[in-house]
Enzyme design. Structure first.
Site, short mmCIF file in Angstrom:
data_model
loop_
_atom_site.label_atom_id
_atom_site.label_comp_id
_atom_site.label_asym_id
_atom_site.label_seq_id
_atom_site.Cartn_x
_atom_site.Cartn_y
_atom_site.Cartn_z
CD GLU A 230 -0.79 15.40 -28.98
OE1 GLU A 230 0.28 14.79 -28.81
OE2 GLU A 230 -1.12 15.93 -30.07
CD GLU B 138 -1.56 18.32 -32.68
OE1 GLU B 138 -0.91 17.32 -32.99
OE2 GLU B 138 -1.24 19.11 -31.79
#
Ligand code: BMA
Length: 366
Positions: A184, A292
């Site tokens: 991320e 995710e």
């Protein structure tokens, strides 16, 4: 660098295209897993859940228990494990899960034929704060070779390596794991995020991490996964990409925020971002996954079949993993548990022909 020309036939696309693994000495089982990640999409997309067998809503450490299994009758195909805190040398993760428990649950998942993936939310090496502490200046720079925290960082990686190398299958061989560090980074909520780390620093960090685990520590059971958060296009996805020779699996983390009102935006962003990752996968021959995702609290009763399934089925990632069912944080869960209003829909999602739970997996390691 010496350029060796390879006859075209030698590169003929095998099951994984022309791509090669980050680790030329990866174990046979690790290589088999990597090839499977590419070919599995002909059968379906594997469903994954973070910390699935460690805890769930109202329970922790109960052998054989899983919220996913309680609702749909089967374990997830992919098991995510979080190792934040391993860098400090302690016994438990930042989510208070014992590392020896992760070791045995990952080995159990392998024995069941499932797949393990590891995330790591390390503490801020400058301030000692948690992974979301973005103060401390150019933190990444300090852990790179020549940086003031580099020696400490190698000790952190020693501890990561000791854990990742310690999962064993029934024959006593290391269990292959998908390792997904520095995730991320297209957002700025971790200390390695885009506002705190240049592309050059990020790629240096990535390559050092790989070289240290693979070459210095001699780990050969790792599939390396690069997993940005949502992106606006290929340029953003690739801005910090360390290079084809440094990545095995192309990931994407992207959550549904804002409940029912956020559905249109989630659909738009996930469709666009998965399209980008699928495009990079097509060009590189590397598998890709939705590493995710989820809607916290599953507040839309048909979210799994109505929102997630169409997106997953149109892009066909190798797997989709929803985040954890926190035992210690009320409302922080991403898979329905018994009694939750989304149970029937989740069970129907798991029965879809394009979705693979654990018992529907082919042999993943041969
Ligand atoms: C976040 C939350 C946190 C957790 C972290 C690492 O998304 O679930 O509670 O500590 O992941 O697992």
């Amino acid at each position: 660098m010496m350029i060796v020309s390879v006859p075209a036939a030698a590169c003929a696309a095998g099951p994984a295209g022309n791509s090669t693994m980050v680790d030329p000495d990866a174990t046979a089982a690790t290589r088999a897993l990597w090839v499977r990640l590419k070919t599995i999409t002909k059968t379906g997309t594997m469903f994954g859940h973070q910390d699935d067998t460690a805890y769930g809503i109202g329970w922790k450490y109960e052998s054989g228990r899983s919220d996913v299994r309680s609702v749909c009758g089967d374990f997830p195909a992919v098991y995510g494990w979080e190792i934040g805190g391993i860098e400090l040398g302690g016994e438990s993760s930042l989510d208070s899960i014992r590392f020896d428990m992760i070791r045995s649950l990952a080995s159990e998942a392998r024995a069941r034929g499932g797949v393990n993936t590891i995330s790591w939310h390390p503490r801020n090496p400058v301030t000692g704060g948690d992974t979301w502490d973005t103060t401390g200046g150019r933190v990444v720079e300090t852990i790179l070779p020549g940086g003031s925290n580099h020696a400490m960082f190698t000790v952190w990686l020693d501890r990561v390596a000791a854990l990742l190398g310690s999962f064993r299958d029934q024959a006593g061989d290391p269990v292959p794991v998908i390792f997904r560090p520095w995730h991320e980074h297209t957002g700025s909520w971790f200390w390695w995020g885009r506002d705190f780390c240049s592309p050059a620093e990020y790629t240096a960090l990535w390559r050092f991490t790989v070289e240290y685990l693979r070459d210095t520590k001699g780990l050969h059971n790792i599939v390396y996964c690069y997993s940005p958060d949502r992106v606006s296009g290929q340029a953003e996805y690739l801005e910090c990409y360390p290079g084809d020779e440094w990545v095995d699996l192309l990931g994407l983390d992207l959550y549904h925020h804002g409940g029912a009102e956020g559905t249109a935006e989630y659909r738009r962003a996930l469709d666009a971002s998965l399209g980008v990752v699928a495009g990079v996968s097509g060009r590189t021959g590397k598998p890709f996954a939705l590493t995710e995702t989820g809607l916290e609290g599953v507040t839309i009763d048909d979210w799994f079949t109505g929102v997630l399934a169409p997106l997953v089925e149109s892009h066909a990632p190798a797997y989709v993993l929803v985040w954890r069912n926190a035992y210690e944080r009320p409302g922080h869960f991403y898979a329905p548990y018994p009694g939750h209003p989304a149970c029937d829909d989740f069970a129907a999602f798991c029965r879809r022909s394009g979705i693979l739970t654990n018992s529907r997996l082919p042999e993943m390691y041969k």
